[in-house]
Scaffold this motif. Sequence first.
Motif, PDB file in Angstrom:
ATOM      1  N   PRO A  23       0.801  -1.229   0.000  1.00 28.55           N
ATOM      2  CA  PRO A  23       0.000   0.000   0.000  1.00 28.55           C
ATOM      3  C   PRO A  23       0.830   1.273   0.000  1.00 28.55           C
ATOM      4  N   PHE A  24       2.153   1.144   0.173  1.00 27.33           N
ATOM      5  CA  PHE A  24       3.011   2.324   0.258  1.00 27.33           C
ATOM      6  C   PHE A  24       3.526   2.768  -1.106  1.00 27.33           C
ATOM      7  N   VAL A  25       3.254   2.004  -2.159  1.00 28.39           N
ATOM      8  CA  VAL A  25       3.661   2.405  -3.513  1.00 28.39           C
ATOM      9  C   VAL A  25       2.493   3.146  -4.161  1.00 28.39           C
ATOM     10  N   LYS A  26       2.642   4.434  -4.269  1.00 29.94           N
ATOM     11  CA  LYS A  26       1.614   5.309  -4.816  1.00 29.94           C
ATOM     12  C   LYS A  26       2.078   5.852  -6.167  1.00 29.94           C
ATOM     13  N   PRO A  27       1.187   6.523  -6.908  1.00 32.93           N
ATOM     14  CA  PRO A  27       1.613   7.139  -8.173  1.00 32.93           C
ATOM     15  C   PRO A  27       2.798   8.085  -7.987  1.00 32.93           C
ATOM     16  N   GLU A  28       2.787   8.871  -6.910  1.00 30.75           N
ATOM     17  CA  GLU A  28       3.909   9.789  -6.674  1.00 30.75           C
ATOM     18  C   GLU A  28       5.196   9.032  -6.343  1.00 30.75           C
ATOM     19  N   THR A  29       5.065   7.814  -5.784  1.00 33.21           N
ATOM     20  CA  THR A  29       6.252   6.989  -5.525  1.00 33.21           C
ATOM     21  C   THR A  29       6.907   6.585  -6.840  1.00 33.21           C
ATOM     22  N   THR A  30       6.100   6.225  -7.807  1.00 32.73           N
ATOM     23  CA  THR A  30       6.624   5.844  -9.117  1.00 32.73           C
ATOM     24  C   THR A  30       7.303   7.029  -9.793  1.00 32.73           C
ATOM     25  N   GLU A  31       6.698   8.204  -9.697  1.00 34.21           N
ATOM     26  CA  GLU A  31       7.341   9.418 -10.217  1.00 34.21           C
ATOM     27  C   GLU A  31       8.698   9.627  -9.569  1.00 34.21           C
ATOM     28  N   LEU A  32       8.746   9.479  -8.254  1.00 31.19           N
ATOM     29  CA  LEU A  32       9.997   9.666  -7.517  1.00 31.19           C
ATOM     30  C   LEU A  32      11.061   8.690  -7.998  1.00 31.19           C
ATOM     31  N   ALA A  33      10.680   7.418  -8.150  1.00 35.80           N
ATOM     32  CA  ALA A  33      11.642   6.398  -8.589  1.00 35.80           C
ATOM     33  C   ALA A  33      12.230   6.740  -9.951  1.00 35.80           C
ATOM     34  N   VAL A  34      11.375   7.113 -10.887  1.00 34.88           N
ATOM     35  CA  VAL A  34      11.825   7.410 -12.250  1.00 34.88           C
ATOM     36  C   VAL A  34      12.797   8.587 -12.247  1.00 34.88           C
ATOM     37  N   ARG A  35      12.484   9.620 -11.472  1.00 38.48           N
ATOM     38  CA  ARG A  35      13.356  10.799 -11.444  1.00 38.48           C
ATOM     39  C   ARG A  35      14.669  10.519 -10.720  1.00 38.48           C
ATOM     40  N   MET A  36      14.618   9.692  -9.677  1.00 40.27           N
ATOM     41  CA  MET A  36      15.864   9.315  -8.993  1.00 40.27           C
ATOM     42  C   MET A  36      16.755   8.483  -9.905  1.00 40.27           C
ATOM     43  N   HIS A  37      16.145   7.618 -10.697  1.00 34.31           N
ATOM     44  CA  HIS A  37      16.919   6.849 -11.681  1.00 34.31           C
ATOM     45  C   HIS A  37      17.604   7.797 -12.664  1.00 34.31           C
ATOM     46  N   ALA A  38      16.820   8.745 -13.197  1.00 42.50           N
ATOM     47  CA  ALA A  38      17.361   9.676 -14.201  1.00 42.50           C
ATOM     48  C   ALA A  38      18.458  10.541 -13.595  1.00 42.50           C
ATOM     49  N   GLU A  39      18.267  10.988 -12.358  1.00 46.53           N
ATOM     50  CA  GLU A  39      19.276  11.831 -11.708  1.00 46.53           C
ATOM     51  C   GLU A  39      20.605  11.092 -11.599  1.00 46.53           C
ATOM     52  N   LEU A  40      20.573   9.834 -11.161  1.00 43.92           N
ATOM     53  CA  LEU A  40      21.821   9.096 -10.981  1.00 43.92           C
ATOM     54  C   LEU A  40      22.556   8.896 -12.301  1.00 43.92           C
ATOM     55  N   ILE A  41      21.836   8.514 -13.347  1.00 47.42           N
ATOM     56  CA  ILE A  41      22.540   8.208 -14.592  1.00 47.42           C
ATOM     57  C   ILE A  41      23.073   9.487 -15.253  1.00 47.42           C
ATOM     58  N   ILE A  42      22.347  10.594 -15.155  1.00 45.16           N
ATOM     59  CA  ILE A  42      22.852  11.856 -15.719  1.00 45.16           C
ATOM     60  C   ILE A  42      24.072  12.327 -14.924  1.00 45.16           C
ATOM     61  N   GLU A  43      24.044  12.183 -13.607  1.00 48.83           N
ATOM     62  CA  GLU A  43      25.220  12.513 -12.795  1.00 48.83           C
ATOM     63  C   GLU A  43      26.437  11.705 -13.247  1.00 48.83           C
ATOM     64  N   THR A  44      26.205  10.436 -13.513  1.00 50.53           N
ATOM     65  CA  THR A  44      27.300   9.554 -13.932  1.00 50.53           C
ATOM     66  C   THR A  44      27.865   9.989 -15.278  1.00 50.53           C
ATOM     67  N   TYR A  45      26.982  10.274 -16.233  1.00 52.10           N
ATOM     68  CA  TYR A  45      27.450  10.724 -17.542  1.00 52.10           C
ATOM     69  C   TYR A  45      28.226  12.033 -17.418  1.00 52.10           C
ATOM     70  N   LEU A  46      27.721  12.946 -16.611  1.00 50.26           N
ATOM     71  CA  LEU A  46      28.369  14.251 -16.459  1.00 50.26           C
ATOM     72  C   LEU A  46      29.780  14.078 -15.909  1.00 50.26           C
ATOM     73  N   ASP A  47      29.931  13.245 -14.899  1.00 49.82           N
ATOM     74  CA  ASP A  47      31.253  13.006 -14.321  1.00 49.82           C
ATOM     75  C   ASP A  47      32.203  12.421 -15.356  1.00 49.82           C
ATOM     76  N   ARG A  48      31.726  11.470 -16.145  1.00 47.42           N
ATOM     77  CA  ARG A  48      32.607  10.818 -17.122  1.00 47.42           C
ATOM     78  C   ARG A  48      32.925  11.732 -18.293  1.00 47.42           C
ATOM     79  N   VAL A  49      31.981  12.554 -18.694  1.00 49.69           N
ATOM     80  CA  VAL A  49      32.248  13.517 -19.764  1.00 49.69           C
ATOM     81  C   VAL A  49      33.314  14.517 -19.300  1.00 49.69           C
ATOM     82  N   GLN A  50      33.210  14.944 -18.057  1.00 51.25           N
ATOM     83  CA  GLN A  50      34.207  15.881 -17.535  1.00 51.25           C
ATOM     84  C   GLN A  50      35.585  15.234 -17.449  1.00 51.25           C
ATOM     85  N   ARG A  51      35.629  13.954 -17.142  1.00 54.40           N
ATOM     86  CA  ARG A  51      36.919  13.261 -17.115  1.00 54.40           C
ATOM     87  C   ARG A  51      37.476  13.108 -18.534  1.00 54.40           C
TER      88      ARG A  51
END
Length: 931
Positions: free
Chosen positions: A266-294
């Motif tokens: 019962p704790f997985v709500k529509p806003e939980t799914t939104e949060l998960a998707v954005r947290m996924h996107a944040e991590l992978i973009i952070e990773t790309y940014l770090d590697r591009v800078q390197r």
Amino acid sequence: MKNESPPAAALERDIQLFTALLSEVLRAHGRKRLLVIVERLRDGFMQLRNNENPQLRARLMQRIETLDPQTLAEVIRAFSLYFGLINVAEELNAHLARMELIAAGERLWIGSFDDTVRRLKEDGLTPQQLQNLLDRLRYLPVFTAHPTEARRQVLSESFRRLFLASQDLHRLRLNDEEREDKLQEILTQIQILWKTDEVRIHKPQVSDEIRRGLYFFRESLFDAVPRVYRFLEKAIRRAYGIDCGVQVPSFIRFGSWIGGDRDGNPFVKPETTELAVRMHAELIIETYLDRVQRLNRLLSHSSTLCTPSPAFLDSLDADEEYWQEVMGQRPRRFLHEPYRRKLALMAHRLEANLARIRRRLAGGEINGLPLGYASDAAFLHDLYLIRDSLIHHGDANAAAGPLQDLIRLAETFGFHLVHLDIRQEASRHTQAVSELFTRQPGAPYYQAFNEEQRLMALSEAIAHPHPFIIDKSTLTPETRETLETFEVIARMRAEIGAPVFGQYVISMTHTARQVLEVMLLARLAGLLGLDNQGWFCTLQVSPLFETIQDLERIDQVMGTLFQDPTYRALLRASGNQQEVMLGYSDSCKDGGILASSWRLFEAQKKIMALTEEHGINCRIFHGRGGTVGRGGGPTHEAILSQPVDTVHGQIKFTEQGEVLSYRYANPETARYELTMGISGLTKVSRCLIEPVRPEHPDYLAIMDELARLGETAYRTLIYETPGFLDFFYECTPVDGIALLNIGSRPAHRQRADRSLTSIRAIPWVFGWGQARITLPAWYGIGSALEGYRSDDPERLAKLQAMYRDWPYFRALLSNTQMSLFKAEMGISRQYLKLAEEEGRAAEIFARIEAEYRRTVKQVLEVTGLESLMDETPDLRHSLARRNLYLDPLNHIQVTVLQRYRSEQDKTWQEAWLDPLLRSINAIAAGLRNTG
């Protein structure tokens, strides 16, 4: 020690070192006499294992019973930390042994890329055939959050530091002073682990589970995935030659259920799914940014010394517009360093993407923020331009390093990181659709329709331009939430990209109509429908078949679905691929391991034949757990044991609970696990390029009979034995498991319901494992083998041939051996003290124990082994090593359960709860694959 191979000797030395350092920590930082208590319990129960002694047993139990809750909690923590240290030593030494094999230049282990590709070459596969095979591969592990992962993330980080420090002892040439410093570093890590609480104070939220899932990508998989591709490329060059022309496509993808699985949570709500998707996107973009800078610091080529490709130079001209329009300036830096100029702009675009994601995570508006990259394809295009340009002017070696690794990451993870599957139970959709029909003026009464009428009504509504007039304010909260889930899918696809979601999984699918109900709900969110261009569909549905009965009628349900014109049109519009998910857990709980395993085998054959008949591509999604009772076991062997001609280049499976830590916490182990799985997939997918030999008809007939006999034995015990469920609830710590803060999902579907249907498959398996019975993984196999064989030597010979020749049957009995080895009837008998009616519990246990002995006897005779796990001595030794501390832990757990359950004073009951929860954690760590 003299007769041990060098790797085994090194492992024992590491374990002795860790044990000695742990003893130092306990002596200096534990309670008074803690080390003495730990050693006496360990040594005493080790003596009992070798030789039963009632007087010694009584003294040991008396010692346990005299300890206060705080001291018991510390004893349990010491045992638990020992298991963690063993895991580090074993994982490290397995990695080092593999590295030594590679360094020796010899043929590598079965399941390695080296061995797999060599076998393909020896079998006559041409480079073109290999290329055709690789082009059709898709390897898709799906990470899930389940209440069996007991280790906190902070502990994972400490164990990682311990792994690296211990590796330095093996691989670096250290002088005496450096070695002493390294030993002190290891001691410090063990001391920190001792002073870190392994039990969570609060139950984790879904957001905590999302972060936990991200840990494996950040700390391990971003390193492991590119290296796995490098290893495969090297293996192909060794076997086929450097000029063979075979190109390895990026075929690994990852899925997740964390934040998308709302079935029973019962704790997985529509806003939980939104949060998960954005947290996924944040991590992978952070990773790309770090590697591009390197890369910006690495690719410092000057245009005065080399000439980039025309396409790359054209792209720099196009970039001028971005600099002026978005940044309001002309590029001043890196005027003569074209790649650095390009990478600087790429970094700026990624920063813009990241800013938008973070603004949304914070709940703010993104108006006025730069757009950045419109898609991951645009980012990849820039990476390809740089790679091709480097190759153009003779710097292919520069293109093959970190740049190629970044390309592999971008091809694998996109801007979404994982394909998030959404899962919901079928009845929730029926409830929503019924309510929507009811709210329409003049609409027919949907619930009164038969199945055929419902299918017709759903098809008409899906094709209608405006199927329903919806006023959300008049709907029940459940239906509103169901509709909002589909709206979130549409919104996040537009925000992040189409691949952000994987499948919509419908659990407890019983009929074809339940799939069309989901399609109708998706139609209301604009995810599919009929427009001027024809049908469109952006949602792919995966019906989940879980019970024995559902598995048996899978072809009937899917056949009805494939004959429905509306569904066929939608399927074609979405790519003409049907995914079908098979549930290992509930089918095993429902009918026992033999019936479950065999019905799953048959279901795969049925669905593949059906999809081929209808011209549909099919992928099976295996809902496996960590334990054998939930479909677990080594991935390589599990893939090889699939029915012939059912794995057509694609394999998708869940990775659950503690399996995530054991397989993916360290990049060294993650590389090994991915390699073993991919090599298994490659082997079973040869059916795509060459004819395969079908299973022996006699073997199939024998398995039919074995499954029937096994199911009868299992059902007789589970469903027809008076008081059996009371035995389970009283003689296992399942009540403590429900209180352990290791997962957001409740242990029961309905809290007050103690029936077999209410309890989830995970605590069902977890409880039996804690009590060292492991019943779901083997019960019924002994009766089935004995019943089939009778006294006929020819039948025994057939079973032995099946074990020798048939990967499915071999894997089944190999996994059974591991589960039987983990079971300890002598220890399990101690849990009978917890029963309210000990006499009746003893009768039930006698039946379990008789089946255990029968199963051991029959399995050994069929496999031709003298003792369990003779064919896997390393694993047997690993499990036996843990018994030194598991034996006392189980006896402690029985004592603590007695105190906790009998204590009337709430304050004292709380005092006993702490060591109880710690004992569950510790035994889980010792057994490793508990859920």
